[in-house]
Design an enzyme around this catalytic site. Sequence first.
Site, short mmCIF file in Angstrom:
data_model
loop_
_atom_site.label_atom_id
_atom_site.label_comp_id
_atom_site.label_asym_id
_atom_site.label_seq_id
_atom_site.Cartn_x
_atom_site.Cartn_y
_atom_site.Cartn_z
N ASP A 155 43.03 18.23 -58.27
CA ASP A 155 42.26 19.30 -58.90
C ASP A 155 41.92 18.94 -60.34
O ASP A 155 42.54 18.07 -60.95
CB ASP A 155 43.05 20.61 -58.84
CG ASP A 155 42.17 21.84 -58.81
OD1 ASP A 155 40.94 21.71 -58.97
OD2 ASP A 155 42.71 22.95 -58.61
N GLU A 160 38.02 17.49 -65.36
CA GLU A 160 36.74 17.55 -66.06
C GLU A 160 36.88 17.80 -67.56
O GLU A 160 35.86 17.91 -68.26
CB GLU A 160 35.88 18.69 -65.48
CG GLU A 160 35.75 18.68 -63.97
CD GLU A 160 36.76 19.58 -63.26
OE1 GLU A 160 36.60 19.82 -62.05
OE2 GLU A 160 37.71 20.03 -63.94
N ASP A 193 34.93 26.03 -56.91
CA ASP A 193 35.28 27.44 -56.82
C ASP A 193 34.06 28.31 -56.54
O ASP A 193 33.51 28.97 -57.43
CB ASP A 193 35.96 27.90 -58.10
CG ASP A 193 37.25 27.12 -58.38
OD1 ASP A 193 37.82 26.59 -57.42
OD2 ASP A 193 37.67 27.05 -59.55
#
Length: 768
Positions: free
Chosen positions: A447, A450, A512
């Site tokens: 996950d 970024e 998401d």
Amino acid sequence: MGEQFIVRRVAAVRRTPDGAELDLVALPAVTVGVMPGWITGEPPLEQGIETTLPNLPDLAFPPLDEQHLVLRIQAVAAGTVRIVLGPDGHRTLDDDGTGLGIVVDPRPEPVAVTLEENPDEVLVGTGQVRVRIRRRPFGLVVENAETGGTVLRTAERLRQAAGLAMAPALLRDEHGTSLHLELAAEEDITGFGEQFSRLVKNGQRLVLRSEDALGTGTGLAYKPVPVWHSTAGYAGFLNTGAVTTADVGHTRPSVLGLTLADDALDLYVVVAPTLAGRLTGYTALTGRPPVPPLWAFGYWMGRCRYHSREEMVEVADRMRAHQVPCDVLHLDPDWLVVDRLNCDFIWNTERFGDRREFVAALAERGIRLSVWELPYLDPASPRFAEAESRGYLVRHTDGSLATIRKTPTPDGRPRALLDFSNPEARQWWQSLHEEFLADGVAVFKTDFGEALPDGVAQQDGTPPQHAHNLYPLRYNGAVSEAIAHCTGRAPLVWGRSGWAGSQRYPGQWGGDAESTVAGMQATVRGGLSYAVSAPGLWSHDIGGFFGPELTPALYVRWTQLGALSPLMRAHGLRPREPWTFGERALRIARDWVRLRYSLLPYLWQVAHEAAAQGLPMMRPPAMADEDPSAAGVDGQFLLGRDVMVVPVFDDGEAPVRRRFRVPAGRWRDLVTGELHEGPGWAEQLVALEHMPVLVRDGAVLPRVDVDASVRCSDDLLTRPWRLEAFGDAPATVELLDFDGVRRRIDLESPTAQGSAGDGFVSGVVRHD
């Protein structure tokens, strides 16, 4: 405004073993008042200025101070050329293309190259592609050498009413380096990574910077990729980590403008008439995905969050009680002791007990464990000091510790980032996975990734302007390699962030999404856009991750979409188990999960084809439709060559009308048997229980029977396959079985032909 320079002429040409090297002259350029366009210090007529225009303002011409650049044209494959521009001595000019770690094979195939010169042009070519460089004024054209057609042209000839150059071929200023390309009258552009906007990007302006997008409707992207396709017949790939702005006819309707935050340009152009051919050429440079184990293609279930071992075991038991096949349960950050935007691999025994025993308990139920991670460390973690003292954490160029940006922290404390460019740090991070893998953990959800800030000093000397976008590639690569090393099998991660080359590390998911029809639609568009930029295995969170309460009907519609996606995972802030949405939703969802499992033999073929040829499993309809109008169809998709999936974007329980495009030929609905003739559009009334899934005439779909006894993909390993032949199917087919053995099957006598006689095929069902 800082200094601006426009490349204006070729000063010298030298032959090289793979093409040519040219010395270029760039001149200072200025804008004129509020008018768009630039002028240099050259004579007005030479620049094309309309000196007779009645309202032409007085022009203050800049000096003729020359800036010298080097342009290299290199043939790296029969249909691929590399175009490199930079100041003399720039690192990019001395790089074979692999320096940033995006390109893995700089010369995929040997190729003969020719160089021709005349007073007006320099021509560099192979048998498939030809580059024409105009000497003065400078311009560049790429042609398909086999057809003679132009596929790419710089835009210097486009002007505004006063004759000022509106889109110079190459412009250098304080923003970096800009390349301007003409868009032909009917030219469509697709690509640029996982963008959640319309698939055809004409009219859009995209900033290619990997971001924690916080959804699919914010205009940001988790996985931007500097790769695009043109219906003129080429793919472009910028070999860079620098933030890139792609202005696709947004500012200037006939111009594709590309601006890199860098003082050099490294562009690969792949010329091929089909999207598939261009992807094969692109992935020959940047790599292709391995095929993960069969269980990866089963049904995954997750939630943010499961809070205990008991809760997850109960979910596994209820999956079995409701007879819903499932292969993977995913565990989000509650497995950590310090779990808020931190990952230090310290297992929370209070919540989940002994890890090996927990994995074994799931395995008894036929389920594997997926575990969450991210590459950030909280100062509260016992491992933070260790990583900092060893120099494993990213630092700014001034030596200060770098911390994540643009991702909020729950407590205000900074979070540090592991430096994957440091071999020792990379190895340390990989070693933290070893005990988990030894205990039987099957996959890691990689996950985030970024949030690397700007202005950092990477240990390996990666230029700061490239570091941010390369970080997701290096992060996912490190974890993928750790899994491969420890298990000896094809690795699999479940990554959110990405960049060019990320297809080497499957799989990725769409981040998401909001739990709305708009979120579902954006998800499909994002997957298709990513498919033509980083082709491989991609998926999404069934039901969306956040937002309004998910209706049972939308959950069903999203489950149908997931069942025919490359990978299938349900996940969200709230429960995503099918029994939480009522008896009808449970029944329909179970039927579609079982349908997916029945199609695992087909998905297995598609995955291996994707790995071998550099193609995505999920494909835009244009890959099966030669009609130019199909380029913009982005509400449906191909799963491999033979299956067209038409998601139903609706959140109500009543039947709805769904309009979709049918490619050329006959296509039959896999579930209802309804026939559709293409090319053209069809409309169908679709009940909640149904989603149109069309199979191409001539296809042979290998399937396996799935009944209530099937718990997971392991239960299918010894079951015979059934071949479903549609229309004018071939007499023989070759199939790869689950053991990796290639089988040749005679459809007229499938149980008596060669190795098929061992019961591999139970029979053939024909759909005429």
